[in-house]
Write an enzyme that holds these catalytic residues in place. Structure first.
Site, short mmCIF file in Angstrom:
data_model
loop_
_atom_site.label_atom_id
_atom_site.label_comp_id
_atom_site.label_asym_id
_atom_site.label_seq_id
_atom_site.Cartn_x
_atom_site.Cartn_y
_atom_site.Cartn_z
CG HIS A 73 -2.84 3.49 6.12
ND1 HIS A 73 -3.27 3.58 7.43
CD2 HIS A 73 -3.07 4.71 5.58
CE1 HIS A 73 -3.75 4.79 7.65
NE2 HIS A 73 -3.63 5.51 6.55
NE ARG A 81 -3.60 -3.99 6.26
CZ ARG A 81 -2.88 -2.89 6.04
NH1 ARG A 81 -3.48 -1.71 5.99
NH2 ARG A 81 -1.58 -2.95 5.85
NE ARG A 88 -3.78 -2.47 -1.73
CZ ARG A 88 -4.14 -3.52 -1.01
NH1 ARG A 88 -3.26 -4.43 -0.66
NH2 ARG A 88 -5.40 -3.69 -0.63
CE1 TYR A 104 -9.07 6.55 0.75
CE2 TYR A 104 -8.50 4.47 1.76
CZ TYR A 104 -8.53 5.85 1.79
OH TYR A 104 -8.01 6.52 2.87
CG ASN A 117 -6.35 7.61 10.27
OD1 ASN A 117 -6.18 6.50 9.76
ND2 ASN A 117 -5.96 8.72 9.69
CG HIS A 171 -13.69 2.50 -2.35
ND1 HIS A 171 -13.25 3.81 -2.31
CD2 HIS A 171 -14.38 2.40 -3.52
CE1 HIS A 171 -13.67 4.44 -3.38
NE2 HIS A 171 -14.36 3.62 -4.14
NE ARG A 176 -9.87 8.62 3.35
CZ ARG A 176 -10.32 8.06 4.46
NH1 ARG A 176 -11.16 8.72 5.24
NH2 ARG A 176 -9.96 6.85 4.81
NE ARG A 188 -3.81 -1.96 2.67
CZ ARG A 188 -3.78 -3.30 2.75
NH1 ARG A 188 -2.63 -3.94 2.77
NH2 ARG A 188 -4.91 -3.98 2.80
CG PHE A 240 -3.21 12.01 0.62
CD1 PHE A 240 -3.21 12.09 2.00
CD2 PHE A 240 -3.01 10.75 0.04
CE1 PHE A 240 -3.02 10.96 2.80
CE2 PHE A 240 -2.82 9.62 0.83
CZ PHE A 240 -2.83 9.73 2.21
FE1 HDE Z 1 -6.21 6.93 3.29
N1 HDE Z 1 -5.46 5.81 1.74
N2 HDE Z 1 -6.14 8.56 2.12
N3 HDE Z 1 -6.80 8.10 4.84
N4 HDE Z 1 -6.26 5.34 4.46
C1 HDE Z 1 -5.20 4.50 1.79
O1 HDE Z 1 -5.83 2.94 0.16
C2 HDE Z 1 -5.98 8.56 0.78
C3 HDE Z 1 -7.04 9.43 4.80
C4 HDE Z 1 -6.75 5.27 5.71
O2 HDE Z 1 -6.02 -1.03 6.09
C5 HDE Z 1 -4.85 3.92 0.45
O3 HDE Z 1 -6.04 0.70 0.03
C6 HDE Z 1 -6.14 9.90 0.26
C7 HDE Z 1 -7.77 9.85 5.96
C8 HDE Z 1 -6.60 3.93 6.24
O4 HDE Z 1 -6.13 -1.24 3.90
C9 HDE Z 1 -5.03 5.12 -0.48
C10 HDE Z 1 -6.40 10.69 1.34
C11 HDE Z 1 -7.94 8.72 6.70
C12 HDE Z 1 -6.00 3.21 5.21
C13 HDE Z 1 -5.40 6.23 0.46
C14 HDE Z 1 -6.40 9.85 2.51
C15 HDE Z 1 -7.34 7.65 5.99
C16 HDE Z 1 -5.81 4.11 4.11
C17 HDE Z 1 -3.55 3.18 0.40
C18 HDE Z 1 -6.62 12.19 1.37
C19 HDE Z 1 -8.61 8.58 8.06
C20 HDE Z 1 -5.59 1.75 5.25
C21 HDE Z 1 -3.90 1.72 0.23
C22 HDE Z 1 -7.71 12.60 0.57
C23 HDE Z 1 -10.01 8.95 8.06
C24 HDE Z 1 -6.69 0.84 4.83
C25 HDE Z 1 -5.34 1.68 0.14
C26 HDE Z 1 -6.24 -0.59 4.94
C27 HDE Z 1 -5.26 3.73 2.88
C28 HDE Z 1 -5.66 7.45 0.03
C29 HDE Z 1 -6.59 10.36 3.80
C30 HDE Z 1 -7.34 6.31 6.51
C31 HDE Z 1 -3.87 5.44 -1.39
C32 HDE Z 1 -6.03 10.29 -1.19
C33 HDE Z 1 -8.26 11.28 6.27
C34 HDE Z 1 -7.02 3.43 7.60
O5 HDE Z 1 -6.09 4.91 -1.38
#
Ligand code: HDE
Length: 693
Positions: free
Chosen positions: A76, A113, A370, A363, A149, A340, A359, A73, A162
């Site tokens: 994360h 997860r 991936r 995702y 989170n 997602h 987001r 990933r 981001f």
């Molecule tokens: Fe994520 N984030 N994120 N994130 N995020 C990913 O998705 C992204 C954000 C969070 O256990 C990716 O499958 C962008 C906030 C978790 O598989 C990706 C932005 C929060 C996980 C991605 C954010 C998160 C991810 C990487 C800003 C808390 C792990 C692999 C707009 C609310 C999920 C994947 C797991 C994972 C993008 C911001 C939480 C790249 C573009 C805010 C818990 O899609």
């Protein structure tokens, strides 16, 4: 047991069962099912000759191996997961048509997860970082993913930032240093130039960034989402997970030791808790805001760098989640699970939060690279328990055999024109009215960057503040560019003058003369971990130091009593194997104390027995257990001669009395007093600088 309550749960595990492959009673074959009787030597032209192309077994074996890895990933990457269920306490039908929230007690299977953000897949668990807390609910109306989170706010307001943010926090690109750490120039350069980050930076510098256990951390949906009820009425909603065991953290020095002694500290803890039947539990809570109150706050509900203080809008309990099953295969389940934010179910909708909107694109997009194509939703861990019937066809790794000629809608060739487009139970987007000129600009209502970081700082107790200041000093002390240190101190001065001065003093930067703005003085007690429940010893690990000559008789009773209360004592020997006891019955040793460290335990206990205690006193590493446990605020216990050793080691530090140090001549009532100390988690009020460790 009520069948209705367990059926969906059984469904998910039954479906997973179809995918499980067990080695029991099997014979080695190729992927084609051809039996293999020799897998140690390649087929060759003579014993010393070249390997032959026609060795299909060797070629298949090596080719598959060559392709075993998939991209980690992009954020994360490091994580661990578990299955369980969610059950509501009450119906939320007044606010949402979400089926899984409709009926008290009805269980919905989940997969969760937990993760760190910045590090690679093989990085240590206990780094200073935000933790991911992503939940997939396999509801009867489709999969719902709450991808949250362990902190309620985020570093940036708009998703377009981001990639910038992640490039800044990841290892610096020329040397790929440092791994899984924000303590470097590019991170602090970025966040000090982007003041919207300061609120989350405050959380990151707090002990929230080094949780004791995934089981002891909160989860937050972060964004404001929307519930929609049967009448189409929307209600803003923020999601909260509250851990049953309270919110507890490590201290930074321990976290660093854990990263070396047991880089899998949090992952192991999750696995072992479930294997030993100590299931994980959280309460799901919601903050609900009627749409009519959209503008009732001094911040914007669409701004993900803001919380709604719990004192302003209370968190209402909705239900509980229990995690009770470890995955069978890390790669198949934890690595291939695909979350997602746009996986929503009827009754739950988005808001225009610009971070969430990005987001909702990212995702799905990231899973395509991936997981190698568009069919990842068919992987066992990702498959819904709800019926799936689409007109999507083909693609890499297609698992389904679609029968029929018409893969389009409308059609009249499949029986009944299926899959039919139906009204009942369908997802309906909330009919929010939107109107605006196309512009590229940040809303005025997003411009207050400092009130809430100040609120956070004001809400911390003394030891939390000390830890925050120490964290800033550590991180900024690693920053090479002076101007970045100085700019960060200037940002802190807009949060709180005292904070800025304390940090500046520790990093060789001139402290600001006066506050940039007066501190508003408001606080939110719910933000302090000191106010989290401290009433359980469940799964708290106790290091019991042992050597030959231990008085095992009374000790056995004490340990049995502590275990009954849910604690997990582990006997650590000066050497491995067993230690001889004064009662003649040798005591088994769980591990040699040098293979672990006090940092991996919640408390240290030194038992009675003159010879054993003399051996421990002569062993510097054993003494260090007592000293560092005390330094890190943990309970320390001593029985008989063991109590004398603890007193000697801690000396003057005990002068003012310390309820966290439980010393006793005999074993009567000891377990109860020690358990009370253990439940409180830590004594951070101790004068730690005086401890010689
Ligand atoms: Fe994520 N984030 N994120 N994130 N995020 C990913 O998705 C992204 C954000 C969070 O256990 C990716 O499958 C962008 C906030 C978790 O598989 C990706 C932005 C929060 C996980 C991605 C954010 C998160 C991810 C990487 C800003 C808390 C792990 C692999 C707009 C609310 C999920 C994947 C797991 C994972 C993008 C911001 C939480 C790249 C573009 C805010 C818990 O899609």
């Amino acid at each position: 047991m009520d069948e209705r309550n367990t059926a969906p749960d059984r469904d998910k595990q039954q479906r997973m069962e179809q995918a499980r492959r067990r080695p029991d009673g099997t014979r080695l074959t190729t992927q084609q099912g051809v039996r293999v009787d020799h897998t140690d030597d390649s087929l060759s032209a003579g014993a010393r000759g070249p390997t032959l192309m026609e060795d299909f077994h060797a070629r298949e074996k090596i080719t598959h191996f060559d392709h075993e890895r998939i991209p980690e990933r992009v954020v994360h990457a490091r994580g661990a997961g578990a299955y369980g269920y969610f059950e509501p306490y009450r119906s939320m039908a007044e606010y949402t048509t979400a089926d899984f929230l409709a009926e008290p007690g009805r269980r919905t299977p989940v997969f969760v997860r937990f993760s760190t953000v910045a590090g690679s897949r093989g990085s240590a668990d206990t780094v200073r970082d935000v933790r991911g807390f992503a939940t997939k609910f396999y509801t009867r109306a489709g999969n719902y993913d709450l991808v949250g989170n362990n902190m309620p706010v985020f570093f940036i307001q708009d998703g377009i930032k981001f990639p910038d943010f992640v490039h800044a926090v990841k290892p610096e690109p020329d040397r790929e240093i440092p791994q899984a750490a924000s303590a470097h120039d590019t991170f602090w350069d970025f966040v000090s130039l982007q003041p919207e980050a300061m609120h989350t930076v405050m959380w990151l510098m707090s002990d929230r960034a080094i949780p004791r256990s995934y089981r002891m951390m909160q989860g937050f949906g972060v964004h404001t989402f929307r519930f929609v009820n049967a009448d189409g009425r929307g209600t803003f909603v923020k999601f909260h997970w509250k851990p049953k065991l309270g919110t507890h953290s490590l201290v930074w020095e321990e976290a660093q030791t854990c990263a070396g002694k047991d880089p899998d500290f949090n992952r192991r803890d999750l696995w072992e808790a479930i294997e030993s039947g100590h299931f994980l539990e959280w309460e799901l809570g919601v903050q609900l805001v009627p749409e009519s109150d959209e503008f009732a706050f001094d911040f914007d509900l669409l701004d993900a760098t803001k919380i709604i203080p719990e004192e302003q809008v209370p968190v209402e309990p909705v239900g509980r989640m229990v995690l009770d099953r470890n995955p069978d295969n890390f790669f198949a389940e934890t690595e291939q699970v695909a979350f997602h934010t746009a996986n929503v179910v009827p009754g739950i909708d988005f808001t225009n939060d610009p971070l969430l909107q990005a987001r909702n694109f990212s995702y799905l997009d990231t899973q395509l690279i991936r997981l190698g194509g568009p069919n990842f939703a068919q992987l066992p861990v990702n498959r819904p328990v709800a019926e799936v019937s689409t007109n999507q066809r083909d693609g890499y790794g297609q698992q389904d055999v679609h029968v029929g000629t018409a893969a389009y809608s409308p059609n009249s060739l499949n029986p009944g024109g299926c899959p039919v487009v139906a009204d009942d139970g369908a997802y309906r987007h909330h009919a929010e009215r939107v109107d605006g000129a196309k512009i590229r600009a940040r809303s005025e209502s997003f411009q207050d960057f400092y009130s809430q970081p100040t609120l956070f700082w004001n809400s911390m107790c003394d030891w939390e503040r000390e830890h925050i200041v120490a964290a800033f000093r550590f991180e900024l002390g690693k920053v090479e560019h002076r101007h970045v240190r100085e700019r960060t101190v200037a940002r802190l001065n807009a949060i709180d003058h005292d904070l800025a001065v304390q940090v500046a003093d520790g990093i060789g930067v001139a402290p600001p003369d006066q506050p940039e703005v007066p501190n508003h003085g408001r606080s939110s007690p719910a933000l302090s971990m000191a106010n989290s429940p401290r009433d359980s010893v469940e799964t708290r690990k106790i290091a019991v130091l042992a050597a030959d000559g231990i008085a095992a008789d009374g000790l056995r009773r004490v340990l049995a009593e502590l275990s009954e209360r849910g604690a997990v004592p582990e006997v650590l020997g000066v050497v491995d194997g067993t230690v001889t006891s004064t009662d003649g019955d040798d005591l088994p040793v769980a591990r040699q104390h040098g293979t672990v460290d006090a940092a991996l335990y919640d408390a240290v206990l030194v038992p009675d027995g003159a010879d054993a205690v003399a051996a421990l006193a002569a062993d510097g590493a054993a003494s260090r257990y007592v000293l560092t446990a005390f330094k890190h605020g943990k309970p320390v216990g001593g029985l008989g001669a063991g109590a004398d050793l603890v007193s000697r080691l801690l000396g003057d530090s005990l002068d003012g009395g310390d309820d966290g140090v439980v010393l006793s001549d005999g074993t009567d009532g000891f377990a109860e007093r020690f358990a009370a100390a253990l439940a409180r988690h830590r004594w951070f009020e101790r004068p730690l600088d005086q401890v010689p460790a």
